[in-house]
Design a protein around this motif. Structure first.
Motif, PDB file in Angstrom:
ATOM      1  N   ALA A  86     -10.470  19.477  20.936  1.00 46.51           N
ATOM      2  CA  ALA A  86      -9.286  19.815  20.151  1.00 46.51           C
ATOM      3  C   ALA A  86      -9.175  21.321  19.960  1.00 46.51           C
ATOM      4  CB  ALA A  86      -9.325  19.105  18.799  1.00 46.51           C
ATOM      5  N   LEU A  87     -10.281  21.964  19.651  1.00 45.54           N
ATOM      6  CA  LEU A  87     -10.285  23.408  19.431  1.00 45.54           C
ATOM      7  C   LEU A  87      -9.912  24.153  20.712  1.00 45.54           C
ATOM      8  CD1 LEU A  87     -10.993  25.540  17.240  1.00 45.54           C
ATOM      9  CD2 LEU A  87     -13.313  25.547  18.139  1.00 45.54           C
ATOM     10  N   ALA A  88     -10.492  23.723  21.837  1.00 45.64           N
ATOM     11  CA  ALA A  88     -10.183  24.384  23.102  1.00 45.64           C
ATOM     12  C   ALA A  88      -8.714  24.193  23.472  1.00 45.64           C
ATOM     13  CB  ALA A  88     -11.087  23.843  24.208  1.00 45.64           C
ATOM     14  N   ALA A  89      -8.190  22.990  23.224  1.00 43.93           N
ATOM     15  CA  ALA A  89      -6.783  22.739  23.535  1.00 43.93           C
ATOM     16  C   ALA A  89      -5.875  23.571  22.637  1.00 43.93           C
ATOM     17  CB  ALA A  89      -6.473  21.251  23.369  1.00 43.93           C
ATOM     18  N   ALA A  90      -6.214  23.683  21.359  1.00 44.82           N
ATOM     19  CA  ALA A  90      -5.417  24.506  20.445  1.00 44.82           C
ATOM     20  C   ALA A  90      -5.466  25.971  20.853  1.00 44.82           C
ATOM     21  CB  ALA A  90      -5.932  24.336  19.014  1.00 44.82           C
ATOM     22  N   ASP A  91      -6.586  26.408  21.387  1.00 43.24           N
ATOM     23  CA  ASP A  91      -6.722  27.781  21.849  1.00 43.24           C
ATOM     24  C   ASP A  91      -5.759  28.067  23.008  1.00 43.24           C
ATOM     25  OD1 ASP A  91      -8.476  30.298  21.701  1.00 43.24           O
ATOM     26  OD2 ASP A  91      -8.677  29.760  23.822  1.00 43.24           O
ATOM     27  N   ARG A  92      -5.543  27.053  23.855  1.00 45.59           N
ATOM     28  CA  ARG A  92      -4.683  27.238  25.031  1.00 45.59           C
ATOM     29  C   ARG A  92      -3.216  26.924  24.754  1.00 45.59           C
ATOM     30  NH1 ARG A  92      -8.961  24.581  29.377  1.00 45.59           N
ATOM     31  NH2 ARG A  92     -10.784  25.536  28.367  1.00 45.59           N
ATOM     32  N   ARG A  93      -2.960  26.268  23.648  1.00 42.00           N
ATOM     33  CA  ARG A  93      -1.573  25.967  23.256  1.00 42.00           C
ATOM     34  C   ARG A  93      -1.344  26.428  21.817  1.00 42.00           C
ATOM     35  NH1 ARG A  93      -1.980  25.079  27.896  1.00 42.00           N
ATOM     36  NH2 ARG A  93      -1.182  23.294  29.111  1.00 42.00           N
ATOM     37  N   ALA A  94      -1.809  27.613  21.517  1.00 38.94           N
ATOM     38  CA  ALA A  94      -1.694  28.127  20.144  1.00 38.94           C
ATOM     39  C   ALA A  94      -0.244  28.242  19.700  1.00 38.94           C
ATOM     40  CB  ALA A  94      -2.394  29.479  20.030  1.00 38.94           C
ATOM     41  N   ASP A  95       0.672  28.379  20.663  1.00 38.76           N
ATOM     42  CA  ASP A  95       2.090  28.472  20.318  1.00 38.76           C
ATOM     43  C   ASP A  95       2.694  27.121  19.970  1.00 38.76           C
ATOM     44  OD1 ASP A  95       1.673  27.656  22.959  1.00 38.76           O
ATOM     45  OD2 ASP A  95       3.700  28.271  23.559  1.00 38.76           O
ATOM     46  N   ARG A  96       1.980  26.029  20.303  1.00 34.83           N
ATOM     47  CA  ARG A  96       2.492  24.684  20.037  1.00 34.83           C
ATOM     48  C   ARG A  96       1.841  24.030  18.831  1.00 34.83           C
ATOM     49  NH1 ARG A  96       4.665  21.188  23.500  1.00 34.83           N
ATOM     50  NH2 ARG A  96       5.190  20.270  21.490  1.00 34.83           N
ATOM     51  N   VAL A  97       0.593  24.371  18.555  1.00 30.77           N
ATOM     52  CA  VAL A  97      -0.165  23.682  17.502  1.00 30.77           C
ATOM     53  C   VAL A  97       0.058  24.380  16.164  1.00 30.77           C
ATOM     54  CG1 VAL A  97      -2.455  22.986  16.716  1.00 30.77           C
ATOM     55  CG2 VAL A  97      -1.881  22.879  19.151  1.00 30.77           C
ATOM     56  N   ALA A  98       0.574  23.623  15.200  1.00 32.36           N
ATOM     57  CA  ALA A  98       0.863  24.184  13.876  1.00 32.36           C
ATOM     58  C   ALA A  98      -0.365  24.221  12.985  1.00 32.36           C
ATOM     59  CB  ALA A  98       1.963  23.373  13.191  1.00 32.36           C
ATOM     60  N   ARG A  99      -1.295  23.287  13.206  1.00 29.18           N
ATOM     61  CA  ARG A  99      -2.490  23.250  12.362  1.00 29.18           C
ATOM     62  C   ARG A  99      -3.586  22.479  13.082  1.00 29.18           C
ATOM     63  NH1 ARG A  99      -2.751  24.895   7.225  1.00 29.18           N
ATOM     64  NH2 ARG A  99      -0.469  24.900   7.217  1.00 29.18           N
ATOM     65  N   LEU A 100      -4.813  22.931  12.890  1.00 27.75           N
ATOM     66  CA  LEU A 100      -5.990  22.258  13.441  1.00 27.75           C
ATOM     67  C   LEU A 100      -6.808  21.720  12.279  1.00 27.75           C
ATOM     68  CD1 LEU A 100      -7.875  21.705  15.925  1.00 27.75           C
ATOM     69  CD2 LEU A 100      -8.951  23.904  15.409  1.00 27.75           C
TER      70      LEU A 100
END
Length: 511
Positions: A86-100
């Motif tokens: 999840a963290l790696a995916a949020a890192d690559r889609r930081a413009d899409r993920v509002a919160r982790l």
């Protein structure tokens, strides 16, 4: 227009989120459980090349399948191991993920494999051995309901739920645990939240304490304004408390929760002055050898060998914490007080850096005792061990079969039973079980009236066991004291309790 992407932990599949996803759907939001390769319904798809990057790609596919306009607020939830992909995916889609959201998961670090986050050293070694030099193979899931306790607290799970967890569990591809996490740093801009399952032993107050001790990962989360929630259940809240988990996730999506206080210009509690003023403490030179500091009245031993007391700090204390515990005001204060009573005092830094490090810490304490006993200024037949906080578990080694030279054991706001999620090996480090072997060894126990309820419950369990076996326990109460009262509560009752405890230990040593 919020959508939740739910990434499960080790051995589990999308099925584990069914109840929580249904509760979220009842509020009008969408939930997307991720089926990771080799787990759940994709159990048969694992191969020799299945690794962390495979699971990152699985999460990215779910993110990319959701049109940006359809759900502008994507909340990515990682449970346990699942926080790594999840963290790696949020890192690559930081413009899409509002919160982790970290769901009962420790902070993951760039360059570190998920295996490093497994608290149980034996389980880490087992997985590393199975992996060998490559990343092929799998780690088998627990084969019986009772074995799940090695991976987290099972509090709140009924027998049918545990049976279901066992029946549907799949082998974890070892490459997912052994491949290092790679981050660009973009995820640092994504707001974060944490949900803690307190039956495992960790609550928000404990995290705040770790921030004060300098834990770098938690300090970073505090600096980012991360929010936290507590759930009174075990490590699998999506099974044991789905409604409560759904409510916490919804609140997290809206920015709710409690924030950790980042380090400020104020001294953290453990570095504040000792409750006995410096001018009222005896001046005793300190001698440092390796991990042990000695405070010897008179210094040269001209008055002959003296009884000694070894102070054992609590923990976990992050490995990089500075100053180390033997330089904290509470321990230098206790040591000087004891030396003022004519005792040789020793403080020791030990390796209780994580919840699975008690065996290492016990080795350090045993080595320190040998060092102290070997000093010609110490009467090697008259020693006391004094344990604090999370170090209290270490007293079990000495209670179950005390050597004749151990004349007293002292415990101050101790933890006397391991929290369910702490990977304490076998039956070791369980003082309530060990006290039956203490015989006539006296125990001096100082209780804080405003203690954390979890710690207080372990103390009461220990006292009940001591009563059953007739063990000698002197109880000293600090009714208005908090955990760490020596630097938090400069009250007359707290000072009186500290002086009484030192005098009581001395009396047992000089009989």
């Amino acid at each position: 227009m919020t959508a939740f992407i739910l990434v499960g932990g080790m051995f589990t599949g999308g099925w584990i989120w069914e109840e929580t996803a249904a509760r979220l759907a009842e509020t009008g939001v969408r939930a997307h459980p991720v089926e990771l390769t080799g787990l759940g319904t994709r159990r048969a798809e694992a191969g020799p090349g299945t690794d962390l990057e495979t699971h990152v790609a699985d999460v990215l596919r779910v993110i990319d399948a959701i049109p940006a306009g359809a759900a502008p607020d994507l909340v990515l939830v990682g449970h346990d191991y699942g926080v790594h992909p999840a963290l790696a995916a949020a890192d690559r889609r930081a413009d899409r993920v509002a919160r982790l959201v970290y769901l009962d998961a420790g902070p993951a670090r760039d360059g570190a494999p998920a295996l490093a986050a497994v608290p149980d050293r034996a389980l880490r070694e087992k997985a590393a051995d199975a992996g060998g030099n490559g990343r092929g193979g799998t780690l088998e899931p627990p084969a019986a309901a009772a074995e799940w306790r090695c991976w987290g607290s099972t509090a709140g799970l009924s027998e049918p739920l545990l049976d279901r967890l066992t029946r549907l569990a799949a082998p974890q591809p070892l490459g997912t645990l052994l491949q290092p996490l790679r981050l660009t740093g973009a995820v640092a801009e994504v707001p974060a939240a944490g949900v803690l399952c307190t039956a495992g032993g960790a609550g928000i107050d404990m995290l705040q304490m770790q921030v004060g001790l300098g834990d770098p990962a938690l300090t970073a989360l505090a600096d980012r304004g991360a929010t936290f929630f507590e759930l009174p259940t075990g490590h699998w809240p999506m099974l044991s408390l789905p409604a409560g988990l759904a409510a916490a996730l919804l609140s997290a999506a809206g920015g709710g929760g409690r924030r950790l206080s980042p380090p400020s210009g104020e001294l953290p509690p453990h570095l504040r002055p000792f409750l006995v003023a410096d001018r009222d403490l005896p001046v005793v030179p300190r001698e440092r050898t390796g991990a042990v500091d000695l405070y010897v009245p008179g210094g040269d031993g001209s008055r002959g060998a003296r009884p000694a007391v070894v102070f054992v700090h609590g923990g976990p204390v992050p490995a990089g914490a500075r100053p180390t515990p033997r330089d904290w005001p509470a321990f230098t204060g206790y040591a000087r007080l004891a030396a003022g009573q004519g005792l040789v005092a020793a403080t020791v830094d030990h390796r209780l850096h994580g919840t699975g490090d008690h065996a290492l810490a016990a080795q350090d304490v045993a080595a320190a005792l040998e060092r102290v006993r070997a000093d010609p200024r110490v009467d090697g037949d008259r020693l006391a061990l004094w344990f604090f906080s999370g170090g209290g578990l270490l007293c079990a080694d000495w209670l179950q079969a005390p050597p004749p030279w151990l004349r007293c054991t002292a415990l101050t706001y101790p933890l006397l039973a391991p929290p369910p999620a702490w990977p304490v090996p076998g039956d070791r480090f369980r003082p309530a079980d060990a006290v039956g072997g203490a015989g006539s060894l006296p125990v001096v126990l100082t209780r804080a009236g405003r203690e954390d309820p979890g710690f207080a419950a372990t103390v009461e369990g220990f006292l009940a066991a001591a009563r059953r076996c007739g063990a000698h326990v002197d109880v000293i109460d600090v009714p208005d004291g908090r955990h760490g009262f020596e630097t938090l509560d400069h009250t007359e009752s707290a000072r009186a309790a500290v002086h009484q405890a030192v005098r009581t230990v001395r009396a047992h040593l000089t009989r």
